[in-house]
Design a protein around this motif. Structure first.
Motif, PDB file in Angstrom:
ATOM      1  N   ARG A   1       0.853  -1.190   0.000  1.00 34.29           N
ATOM      2  CA  ARG A   1       0.000   0.000   0.000  1.00 34.29           C
ATOM      3  C   ARG A   1       0.894   1.247   0.000  1.00 34.29           C
ATOM      4  N   LEU A   2       0.699   2.116  -0.971  1.00 30.30           N
ATOM      5  CA  LEU A   2       1.517   3.323  -1.076  1.00 30.30           C
ATOM      6  C   LEU A   2       1.036   4.365  -0.069  1.00 30.30           C
ATOM      7  N   PRO A   3       1.954   4.942   0.683  1.00 30.09           N
ATOM      8  CA  PRO A   3       1.544   6.002   1.615  1.00 30.09           C
ATOM      9  C   PRO A   3       1.144   7.257   0.851  1.00 30.09           C
ATOM     10  N   GLY A   4       0.062   7.873   1.237  1.00 27.40           N
ATOM     11  CA  GLY A   4      -0.353   9.115   0.593  1.00 27.40           C
ATOM     12  C   GLY A   4       0.563  10.258   1.001  1.00 27.40           C
ATOM     13  N   PRO A   5       0.831  11.210   0.111  1.00 24.07           N
ATOM     14  CA  PRO A   5       1.753  12.311   0.410  1.00 24.07           C
ATOM     15  C   PRO A   5       1.093  13.496   1.105  1.00 24.07           C
ATOM     16  N   PHE A   6      -0.222  13.431   1.326  1.00 24.87           N
ATOM     17  CA  PHE A   6      -0.932  14.591   1.860  1.00 24.87           C
ATOM     18  C   PHE A   6      -1.259  14.406   3.335  1.00 24.87           C
ATOM     19  N   ARG A   7      -1.212  15.521   4.066  1.00 22.34           N
ATOM     20  CA  ARG A   7      -1.422  15.510   5.507  1.00 22.34           C
ATOM     21  C   ARG A   7      -2.490  16.521   5.902  1.00 22.34           C
ATOM     22  N   HIS A   8      -3.110  16.266   7.047  1.00 21.48           N
ATOM     23  CA  HIS A   8      -4.053  17.224   7.629  1.00 21.48           C
ATOM     24  C   HIS A   8      -3.217  18.350   8.231  1.00 21.48           C
ATOM     25  N   GLY A   9      -3.223  19.499   7.573  1.00 24.95           N
ATOM     26  CA  GLY A   9      -2.324  20.575   7.964  1.00 24.95           C
ATOM     27  C   GLY A   9      -2.505  21.058   9.390  1.00 24.95           C
ATOM     28  N   HIS A  10      -3.736  21.013   9.907  1.00 25.08           N
ATOM     29  CA  HIS A  10      -3.977  21.500  11.262  1.00 25.08           C
ATOM     30  C   HIS A  10      -3.501  20.507  12.316  1.00 25.08           C
ATOM     31  N   ARG A  11      -3.009  19.360  11.861  1.00 20.19           N
ATOM     32  CA  ARG A  11      -2.404  18.381  12.771  1.00 20.19           C
ATOM     33  C   ARG A  11      -0.900  18.274  12.541  1.00 20.19           C
ATOM     34  N   GLN A  12      -0.340  19.234  11.811  1.00 25.75           N
ATOM     35  CA  GLN A  12       1.093  19.256  11.506  1.00 25.75           C
ATOM     36  C   GLN A  12       1.694  20.506  12.130  1.00 25.75           C
TER      37      GLN A  12
ATOM     38  N   VAL B   1       0.552  28.882   0.252  1.00 23.72           N
ATOM     39  CA  VAL B   1       1.550  28.449   1.223  1.00 23.72           C
ATOM     40  C   VAL B   1       1.238  29.057   2.581  1.00 23.72           C
ATOM     41  N   GLY B   2       1.427  28.269   3.637  1.00 21.05           N
ATOM     42  CA  GLY B   2       1.230  28.766   4.988  1.00 21.05           C
ATOM     43  C   GLY B   2       2.238  28.144   5.939  1.00 21.05           C
ATOM     44  N   VAL B   3       2.261  28.654   7.165  1.00 19.10           N
ATOM     45  CA  VAL B   3       3.129  28.130   8.223  1.00 19.10           C
ATOM     46  C   VAL B   3       2.261  27.846   9.435  1.00 19.10           C
ATOM     47  N   SER B   4       2.392  26.653   9.999  1.00 13.34           N
ATOM     48  CA  SER B   4       1.534  26.280  11.118  1.00 13.34           C
ATOM     49  C   SER B   4       2.184  26.594  12.466  1.00 13.34           C
ATOM     50  N   SER B   5       1.340  26.931  13.423  1.00 11.37           N
ATOM     51  CA  SER B   5       1.797  27.150  14.793  1.00 11.37           C
ATOM     52  C   SER B   5       1.929  25.807  15.502  1.00 11.37           C
TER      53      SER B   5
ATOM     54  N   ALA C   1      -5.650  30.660  10.183  1.00 10.63           N
ATOM     55  CA  ALA C   1      -6.731  29.740   9.813  1.00 10.63           C
ATOM     56  C   ALA C   1      -6.752  28.508  10.711  1.00 10.63           C
ATOM     57  N   GLU C   2      -7.931  28.179  11.203  1.00 14.18           N
ATOM     58  CA  GLU C   2      -8.107  26.964  12.005  1.00 14.18           C
ATOM     59  C   GLU C   2      -8.791  25.867  11.201  1.00 14.18           C
ATOM     60  N   THR C   3      -9.233  26.193   9.985  1.00 10.93           N
ATOM     61  CA  THR C   3      -9.804  25.200   9.067  1.00 10.93           C
ATOM     62  C   THR C   3      -9.340  25.547   7.654  1.00 10.93           C
TER      63      THR C   3
END
Length: 212
Positions: free
Chosen positions: A43-54, A79-83, A99-101
């Motif tokens: 199974r190939l891992p997907g390259p996308f992540r939930h940004g609000h959990r990163q 492009v954004g930067v997460s806290s 942004a929170e969503t």
């Protein structure tokens, strides 16, 4: 179709991509069970992540829509930067947003290593103070020269400077950190789009990899 739902099987000198592991090789029709390790489904891992959990990451997403929702590979990325809490700071013609969503499907590039204890503690303060600067007022925005990517890179460089490290040019940062992730995402999106229209996608392997 759920992200991460792509399976690869090697048989008949080809990589066979599908949504579910087949009982028989779609190329030759022979059973895959007992065909050896190369024919075992991966199974190939997907390259996308939930940004609000990163936390503490550089995030990229399509400016409109989502990667798996019809992104054509050519449209603009935002492009954004997460806290530390997954609030995504991002800059556009309206100024800096917190942004929170809206960043639930992103390419994520971690910016802080687990052993950087001081930076882990200071990250949110640095990000907030940087984002409150006059450089990021709405009227300063320029689509080509003073945009979301400029904002994110300037923040990264401000952190490097605070650590006594050398800043990175846009080309250096893009080459080292962004391009490897976007290439991986592009390959995955190609498979995803092919499997939207058909049950199998078969790619011949180079001679050195012809196994099974």
């Amino acid at each position: 179709m759920a992200e991460g739902g792509i399976v690869r099987v090697r048989h008949c000198g080809a990589a066979i991509f599908c949504r579910r592991a087949p009982a028989r090789c779609p190329a030759c029709g022979s059973p895959l069970r007992g065909a050896g390790l190369p024919a075992a489904p991966v199974r190939l891992p997907g390259p996308f992540r939930h940004g609000h959990r990163q936390p503490r990451a550089l995030l990229l997403r399509p400016a409109a829509g989502t990667f798996l929702g019809g992104y054509d590979g050519r449209s603009d990325l935002h492009v954004g930067v997460s806290s530390s809490q997954g609030v995504v700071y991002n800059y556009d013609e309206e100024g800096v947003h917190r942004a929170e969503t809206g960043w639930e499907q992103c390419i994520s590039i971690p910016l802080v290593q687990p052993d950087m204890f001081g930076l882990l503690q200071q990250w949110d303060k640095l990000l907030e103070e940087f984002s409150a600067g006059e450089d990021w007022l709405p009227h300063r925005y320029d689509e080509h020269d003073h945009n979301c990517y400029t904002y994110a890179l300037a923040f990264v460089n401000s952190v490097l400077t605070a650590q006594g490290k050398q800043q990175m040019s846009k080309s250096e940062f893009t080459e080292r950190f962004v391009i490897p992730r976007t290439k991986q995402a592009s390959r995955y999106l190609t498979l995803h789009q092919e499997l939207t229209a058909k049950d199998f996608y078969i790619v011949p392997l180079p001679d050195g990899e012809n196994q099974g």
